[in-house]
Write a protein that holds these residues in place. Sequence first.
Motif, PDB file in Angstrom:
ATOM      1  N   ILE A 294       1.525  -4.976  -6.422  1.00 33.83           N
ATOM      2  CA  ILE A 294       0.260  -5.746  -6.373  1.00 33.83           C
ATOM      3  C   ILE A 294       0.278  -6.715  -5.178  1.00 33.83           C
ATOM      4  CG2 ILE A 294      -1.211  -7.433  -7.587  1.00 33.83           C
ATOM      5  CD1 ILE A 294      -0.532  -6.011 -10.218  1.00 33.83           C
ATOM      6  N   GLU A 295       1.463  -7.334  -4.896  1.00 27.26           N
ATOM      7  CA  GLU A 295       1.575  -8.208  -3.705  1.00 27.26           C
ATOM      8  C   GLU A 295       1.220  -7.422  -2.437  1.00 27.26           C
ATOM      9  OE1 GLU A 295       2.042 -11.303  -3.633  1.00 27.26           O
ATOM     10  OE2 GLU A 295       3.290 -11.956  -5.311  1.00 27.26           O
ATOM     11  N   GLU A 296       1.738  -6.186  -2.346  1.00 29.40           N
ATOM     12  CA  GLU A 296       1.438  -5.330  -1.182  1.00 29.40           C
ATOM     13  C   GLU A 296      -0.055  -5.000  -1.131  1.00 29.40           C
ATOM     14  OE1 GLU A 296       3.423  -4.387   1.341  1.00 29.40           O
ATOM     15  OE2 GLU A 296       4.826  -5.760   0.366  1.00 29.40           O
ATOM     16  N   ASP A 297      -0.627  -4.710  -2.307  1.00 31.04           N
ATOM     17  CA  ASP A 297      -2.074  -4.384  -2.366  1.00 31.04           C
ATOM     18  C   ASP A 297      -2.900  -5.552  -1.839  1.00 31.04           C
ATOM     19  OD1 ASP A 297      -1.385  -2.006  -3.650  1.00 31.04           O
ATOM     20  OD2 ASP A 297      -1.735  -2.814  -5.665  1.00 31.04           O
ATOM     21  N   ILE A 298      -2.480  -6.767  -2.210  1.00 36.70           N
ATOM     22  CA  ILE A 298      -3.236  -7.961  -1.780  1.00 36.70           C
ATOM     23  C   ILE A 298      -3.170  -8.082  -0.258  1.00 36.70           C
ATOM     24  CG2 ILE A 298      -3.261 -10.508  -1.880  1.00 36.70           C
ATOM     25  CD1 ILE A 298      -2.250 -10.178  -4.831  1.00 36.70           C
ATOM     26  N   LYS A 299      -1.957  -7.851   0.305  1.00 37.82           N
ATOM     27  CA  LYS A 299      -1.808  -7.922   1.776  1.00 37.82           C
ATOM     28  C   LYS A 299      -2.730  -6.924   2.454  1.00 37.82           C
ATOM     29  CE  LYS A 299       2.984  -9.158   2.278  1.00 37.82           C
ATOM     30  NZ  LYS A 299       4.242  -8.445   2.279  1.00 37.82           N
ATOM     31  N   ARG A 300      -2.727  -5.688   1.923  1.00 34.05           N
ATOM     32  CA  ARG A 300      -3.545  -4.622   2.538  1.00 34.05           C
ATOM     33  C   ARG A 300      -5.037  -4.942   2.399  1.00 34.05           C
ATOM     34  NH1 ARG A 300      -5.056  -2.119   6.126  1.00 34.05           N
ATOM     35  NH2 ARG A 300      -6.043  -0.119   5.921  1.00 34.05           N
ATOM     36  N   ALA A 301      -5.427  -5.449   1.221  1.00 34.96           N
ATOM     37  CA  ALA A 301      -6.849  -5.787   1.010  1.00 34.96           C
ATOM     38  C   ALA A 301      -7.272  -6.877   1.994  1.00 34.96           C
ATOM     39  CB  ALA A 301      -7.076  -6.236  -0.428  1.00 34.96           C
ATOM     40  N   LYS A 302      -6.380  -7.858   2.226  1.00 33.72           N
ATOM     41  CA  LYS A 302      -6.720  -8.941   3.164  1.00 33.72           C
ATOM     42  C   LYS A 302      -6.927  -8.399   4.575  1.00 33.72           C
ATOM     43  CE  LYS A 302      -4.998 -12.932   0.715  1.00 33.72           C
ATOM     44  NZ  LYS A 302      -4.003 -13.981   0.557  1.00 33.72           N
ATOM     45  N   GLN A 303      -6.083  -7.392   4.947  1.00 38.84           N
ATOM     46  CA  GLN A 303      -6.263  -6.767   6.283  1.00 38.84           C
ATOM     47  C   GLN A 303      -7.627  -6.086   6.356  1.00 38.84           C
ATOM     48  OE1 GLN A 303      -3.114  -3.950   6.488  1.00 38.84           O
ATOM     49  NE2 GLN A 303      -1.660  -5.355   7.439  1.00 38.84           N
ATOM     50  N   ILE A 304      -7.935  -5.308   5.313  1.00 38.37           N
ATOM     51  CA  ILE A 304      -9.201  -4.549   5.321  1.00 38.37           C
ATOM     52  C   ILE A 304     -10.394  -5.508   5.359  1.00 38.37           C
ATOM     53  CG2 ILE A 304     -10.678  -3.020   3.925  1.00 38.37           C
ATOM     54  CD1 ILE A 304      -8.012  -1.744   2.887  1.00 38.37           C
ATOM     55  N   LEU A 305     -10.294  -6.579   4.561  1.00 41.91           N
ATOM     56  CA  LEU A 305     -11.422  -7.511   4.450  1.00 41.91           C
ATOM     57  C   LEU A 305     -11.430  -8.550   5.575  1.00 41.91           C
ATOM     58  CD1 LEU A 305     -11.088  -8.086   0.591  1.00 41.91           C
ATOM     59  CD2 LEU A 305     -12.845  -6.709   1.719  1.00 41.91           C
ATOM     60  N   GLU A 306     -10.375  -8.494   6.405  1.00 41.46           N
ATOM     61  CA  GLU A 306     -10.233  -9.414   7.548  1.00 41.46           C
ATOM     62  C   GLU A 306     -10.297 -10.880   7.118  1.00 41.46           C
ATOM     63  OE1 GLU A 306     -13.068  -8.075  10.462  1.00 41.46           O
ATOM     64  OE2 GLU A 306     -12.040  -6.176  10.727  1.00 41.46           O
ATOM     65  N   VAL A 307      -9.460 -11.221   6.107  1.00 40.59           N
ATOM     66  CA  VAL A 307      -9.391 -12.640   5.685  1.00 40.59           C
ATOM     67  C   VAL A 307      -7.953 -13.141   5.786  1.00 40.59           C
ATOM     68  CG1 VAL A 307     -11.385 -12.611   4.174  1.00 40.59           C
ATOM     69  CG2 VAL A 307      -9.150 -11.978   3.226  1.00 40.59           C
TER      70      VAL A 307
END
Length: 307
Positions: A294-307
Amino acid sequence: MNIIKTLDQLPEKRPVVLAFGFFDGVHRGHQAVLQACLQLAREKKAMPVAVTFYPHPLTVLLPSASIQLLLSESEKEELFKQMGFETTVVISPTEEFLGQSAGRFLQSLSRITSLCGIVTGENFTFGKNAEGNAELLNSYFLDKGVFIQIVKLEKAEGGVISSTRIRKCILQGDVKKAGYFLGRPYRICGDIIHGFRRGTEVLGFPTANLKPERERAVPGDGVYATRAFIRGRQYPSVTNVGTNPTFGNKERSIETFIFSFDEKIYDAPFALEWIEKIREEKQFPDIEALCRQIEEDIKRAKQILEV
Ligand SMILES: Cc1cc2nc3c(=O)[nH]c(=O)nc-3n(C[C@H](O)[C@H](O)[C@H](O)COP(=O)(O)O)c2cc1C
Ligand SMILES: Nc1ncnc2c1ncn2[C@@H]1O[C@H](COP(=O)(O)OP(=O)(O)OP(=O)(O)O)[C@@H](O)[C@H]1O
């Protein structure tokens, strides 16, 4: 927005231009038809009117069929309003209405005294067994003072954009492509319901569990970068869809972990925009492995969402 239920209720004195279709999703092809209707109405100093249906004609003809819609009735009306429509006709299609011949449907249109234009896409069909098409519409009104405008089909990635194609993308998890065909991210509104509280108490990632409307298309199982909308504000988030195989749940859930957010939101209206799929949902050997992922998912989501 002025909603009327039948074509007879259209104003008799003010000229009208009609755009016809179910318009599920109000995708880029639909937008081309609706924009053409607004433009023609401006030229003719007429009132632009979107004519649509609810429920979906397929569910009237085949009550056992379940259709997974891209928009609720009110969301579709809101999009029409945002585009500039003040009036929408929402016909509740009966079996009798859907079973009428193309000729009878055309006659009923020609009785609308204020009708000065009709806009549809090239693939518009009407009447029993879809026997009427755009060409017939054109030839029928040729000498009747009603301008017929047939809009060229909007295509992308090697095919015609359609509600059916977008539903398939969503069910397969390709929400990115669905958003491209829609012209905006796919969005689901709904209530927040209680989960098993494992997110807060066991994992340390509290999640808002979304309950969408019954007929709504839900992305296929997996983890997605999403944007949550609560009380008019948007928040970057990550969402898991599935049965949580690590815990062996029976029911499918939609759970969103909103970054940097710790308010209680059970009674607030909630909406979720689906940006891109990150991975498949998996069974993990233990809670620690799930948390690391889930920590990795959050990192990837932040990249995609550019935040
Ligand atoms: C980003 C994210 C990814 C997740 N991925 C998985 C997964 O791959 N497999 C799984 O069994 N559960 C996964 N979960 C779901 C957790 O198991 C779930 O949040 C937990 O069971 C809490 O459920 P509750 O809200 O019903 O208490 C994920 C949750 C989040 C927020
Ligand atoms: N890609 C497109 N480009 C232009 N017009 C379109 C396109 N798709 C649909 N239309 C037109 O928009 C109106 C609404 O169509 P409809 O609701 O049947 O959409 P659809 O996307 O074709 O749906 P379905 O996948 O269920 O067949 C019709 O006038 C139709 O001809």
